[in-house]
Design a protein around this motif. Structure first.
Motif, PDB file in Angstrom:
ATOM      1  N   ASN A 341       0.808  -1.223   0.000  1.00 55.22           N
ATOM      2  CA  ASN A 341       0.000   0.000   0.000  1.00 55.22           C
ATOM      3  C   ASN A 341       0.837   1.266   0.000  1.00 55.22           C
ATOM      4  O   ASN A 341       0.307   2.370   0.052  1.00 55.22           O
ATOM      5  N   SER A 346       2.916   1.753  -5.243  1.00 55.80           N
ATOM      6  CA  SER A 346       1.781   1.903  -6.162  1.00 55.80           C
ATOM      7  C   SER A 346       2.201   2.601  -7.446  1.00 55.80           C
ATOM      8  O   SER A 346       1.749   2.242  -8.547  1.00 55.80           O
ATOM      9  N   ARG A 350       2.050   0.930 -11.202  1.00 55.16           N
ATOM     10  CA  ARG A 350       1.338   1.507 -12.349  1.00 55.16           C
ATOM     11  C   ARG A 350       2.278   1.673 -13.543  1.00 55.16           C
ATOM     12  O   ARG A 350       1.927   1.329 -14.673  1.00 55.16           O
ATOM     13  N   GLU A 375      -6.452  -6.467  -3.767  1.00 56.95           N
ATOM     14  CA  GLU A 375      -6.474  -5.022  -3.943  1.00 56.95           C
ATOM     15  C   GLU A 375      -5.565  -4.579  -5.086  1.00 56.95           C
ATOM     16  O   GLU A 375      -5.918  -3.695  -5.877  1.00 56.95           O
ATOM     17  N   ALA A 376      -4.377  -5.191  -5.175  1.00 64.10           N
ATOM     18  CA  ALA A 376      -3.457  -4.819  -6.255  1.00 64.10           C
ATOM     19  C   ALA A 376      -4.047  -5.170  -7.623  1.00 64.10           C
ATOM     20  O   ALA A 376      -3.955  -4.377  -8.570  1.00 64.10           O
ATOM     21  N   ARG A 378      -7.188  -5.383  -8.306  1.00 64.36           N
ATOM     22  CA  ARG A 378      -8.302  -4.450  -8.536  1.00 64.36           C
ATOM     23  C   ARG A 378      -7.782  -3.126  -9.096  1.00 64.36           C
ATOM     24  O   ARG A 378      -8.361  -2.554 -10.025  1.00 64.36           O
ATOM     25  N   LYS A 379      -6.669  -2.633  -8.555  1.00 65.93           N
ATOM     26  CA  LYS A 379      -6.088  -1.378  -9.038  1.00 65.93           C
ATOM     27  C   LYS A 379      -5.606  -1.518 -10.486  1.00 65.93           C
ATOM     28  O   LYS A 379      -5.766  -0.601 -11.301  1.00 65.93           O
ATOM     29  N   ILE A 380      -5.006  -2.674 -10.781  1.00 65.93           N
ATOM     30  CA  ILE A 380      -4.511  -2.888 -12.153  1.00 65.93           C
ATOM     31  C   ILE A 380      -5.669  -2.897 -13.138  1.00 65.93           C
ATOM     32  O   ILE A 380      -5.609  -2.265 -14.202  1.00 65.93           O
ATOM     33  N   ALA A 382      -8.492  -1.462 -12.770  1.00 62.02           N
ATOM     34  CA  ALA A 382      -9.035  -0.098 -12.840  1.00 62.02           C
ATOM     35  C   ALA A 382      -8.188   0.781 -13.753  1.00 62.02           C
ATOM     36  O   ALA A 382      -8.719   1.666 -14.442  1.00 62.02           O
ATOM     37  N   ILE A 383      -6.867   0.554 -13.756  1.00 62.25           N
ATOM     38  CA  ILE A 383      -5.990   1.326 -14.644  1.00 62.25           C
ATOM     39  C   ILE A 383      -6.431   1.188 -16.091  1.00 62.25           C
ATOM     40  O   ILE A 383      -6.557   2.178 -16.822  1.00 62.25           O
TER      41      ILE A 383
END
Length: 514
Positions: A341, A346, A350, A375-376, A378-380, A382-383
């Motif tokens: 986190n 992060s 990205r 969570e990681a 999910r972020k990827i 979302a990118i």
């Protein structure tokens, strides 16, 4: 004059055709004469009416099913491109909807074709540029020229394949045919129409029954011919709209920003290892929690130690390693620190994800806490949901530490995970299903591996095979990224273009003065 010379030159061939066709053409009047003399004309009319009713029912069925069957054939012949992303696929659905709503072209009038094709192009352009004025023109000049080049190349292939004598017919022949038609075509059509009307009137007056049957036969043949051609016309209509829609999608999605040779150049700039391959080696990003086994997996895939491993994180940097083995895909492995986190982590995540072609998520089979993984990922995702100009790299999973699953003291590979006839195999399969559910990764994309000992590594070949199966998808991701980079404004590129333009202008001025 040329037409007369042509007829005189081929009079023998013309006579031969007449002599062969005339006896068969005479069968209809002679047959009707026989029916008349034997008083069976009425029976023939009754049979013809019965068959006509059956033909009418068949005609209704053809009209109902022609478009459905033609649509299935057209979609099979013109599928969506596997390199497209979600936004392109949405545009493709619009094109398919327009194709389904369009009545089959007669191909004798240009206006309905123009209207339908413009509708497809405008739908695609508006999809990619909502609310923009002149949306269909929102492509650059180089993109338009490349689009024209590809369409003309496809047209050339189609003409060579489907037009008889295409390699022999000269443009001068086409010009002569047009001149001849312009000069004699309208007069010939009028003479033919007048003669046909006179013949039909004479036939109707002299032989009313024969005239009626001839007109019915003429109408029936015309209707049958039209309906027999309906499916062909429907397929051609759908294919034409599909191909124009495909070209519009490629143009407005930015896929025509770089030609093949430009893609190769851009790939070499991004990776010096690119050689003969169009886009160079596939960049594989290794992601996962701390101590999941990313460095051990890199060493096992490289078949030698490149990264130190231990019970605590050994390094916090990113390392890229190019691998080229005979019989295996050429790749660049990118080892990363464990996901977390921290803002710096992060940002690194990205940056690296946006330059990756394929992701291998390394997950420990014995890790009880997977919230960081979830969570990681999910972020990827979302990118790439926000970056519609990029494609999401395919995600595979290497599940490590499988030797520590229960029973912990049993490690006698290989294991059959389909039958799962041993306790260890059952534990591995259950771990795969659990990880797949949490990370939303299909089980067929998860490979259980043992990488603690390079010499005794297990299932690395299976992982290589899985990578090879996703190679085309990964290359499509890379091509899309290179095209996206090419679309951005580059000061060095503009300066280079200005210098090249200045050199060309100076050379032109010197040539003019000399």
């Amino acid at each position: 004059m040329r037409a007369a010379r042509t007829i005189r030159r081929y009079w023998r061939e013309t006579a031969l055709v007449i002599l062969v066709i005339l006896p068969w053409a005479a069968l209809f009047p002679l047959g009707f004469l026989w029916l008349w003399r034997n008083s069976v004309v009425n029976w023939w009319i009754l049979a013809a009416a019965t068959m006509g009713a059956a033909a009418f029912a068949l005609r209704i069925d053809i009209a109902r099913s022609a478009m459905v069957e033609a649509q299935a054939e057209a979609e099979k012949a013109s599928p969506p491109s596997p390199e497209w992303g979600a936004r392109e696929e949405e545009a493709w659905k619009l094109v398919q909807q327009i194709a389904r709503e369009t009545q089959p072209f007669s191909f004798t009038e240009a206006e309905p074709i123009r209207v339908a094709l413009e509708r497809a192009v405008d739908a695609v352009a508006t999809h990619f540029h909502p609310g923009a004025p002149h949306a269909r023109l929102r492509i650059t000049l180089p993109e338009g020229l490349l689009l024209a080049e590809r369409l003309l190349r496809d047209l050339r292939v189609a003409i060579i394949t489907h037009v008889p004598g295409a390699r022999s017919i000269r443009l001068s022949d086409a010009a002569w045919a047009k001149e001849t038609f312009d000069r004699y075509g309208e007069a010939t059509r009028r003479v033919y129409s007048f003669a046909d009307v006179i013949l039909r009137l004479v036939r109707s007056v002299g032989n009313p029954k024969g005239g009626f049957l001839a007109e019915a036969n003429r109408l029936l043949i015309g209707q049958v011919g039209g309906f027999l051609s309906m499916r062909l016309r429907a397929e051609l209509t759908l294919l034409l709209i599909h191909e124009i829609g495909r070209a519009a999608i490629d143009a407005h999605s930015g896929r025509l920003r770089l030609a093949d040779d430009e893609l190769s150049t851009a790939a070499r700039v991004e990776s010096e290892a690119a050689e003969e391959d169009l886009v160079g080696p596939v960049r594989i990003l290794l992601l996962g929690q701390v101590n999941a086994g990313k460095s051990s997996l890199l060493n096992a895939m490289a078949e030698q130690v490149h990264r130190a491993v231990g019970p605590t994180p050994m390094r916090s940097d990113v390392e890229e390693l190019a691998l080229k083995f005979e019989g295996r895909p050429e790749v660049v492995l990118i080892d990363t620190p464990g996901v977390g986190n921290e803002p710096a982590a992060s940002k690194t995540l990205r940056d690296k994800v946006e330059t990756a072609d394929l992701i291998i998520w390394v997950a420990s089979a014995t890790q009880p806490a997977r919230s960081l993984d979830v969570e990681a990922l999910r972020k990827i995702r979302a990118i790439f949901k926000d970056r519609t100009d990029l494609h999401m790299p395919p995600v595979l999973c290497a599940m490590t530490h499988i030797d520590e699953l229960t029973p912990a003291f049993e490690w006698v590979p290989p294991y059959d995970l389909i039958r799962a006839d041993r306790p260890k195999a059952i534990s591995i399969r259950e771990a795969i299903e659990h990880v797949g559910d949490l990370l939303d990764i299909p089980c067929e994309r998860i490979v259980p591996v043992y990488v603690r000992d390079i010499g005794g590594a297990y299932n690395i070949d299976l992982l290589w095979n899985l990578i090879a199966s996703r190679l085309d998808e990964a290359r499509a991701v890379k091509i899309r990224r290179l095209q996206s980079v090419a679309a951005g404004f580059s000061v060095p590129a503009v300066l280079s273009q200005m210098a090249a333009g200045g050199r060309w202008l100076a050379k032109a001025i010197r040539q003019t003065r000399s």
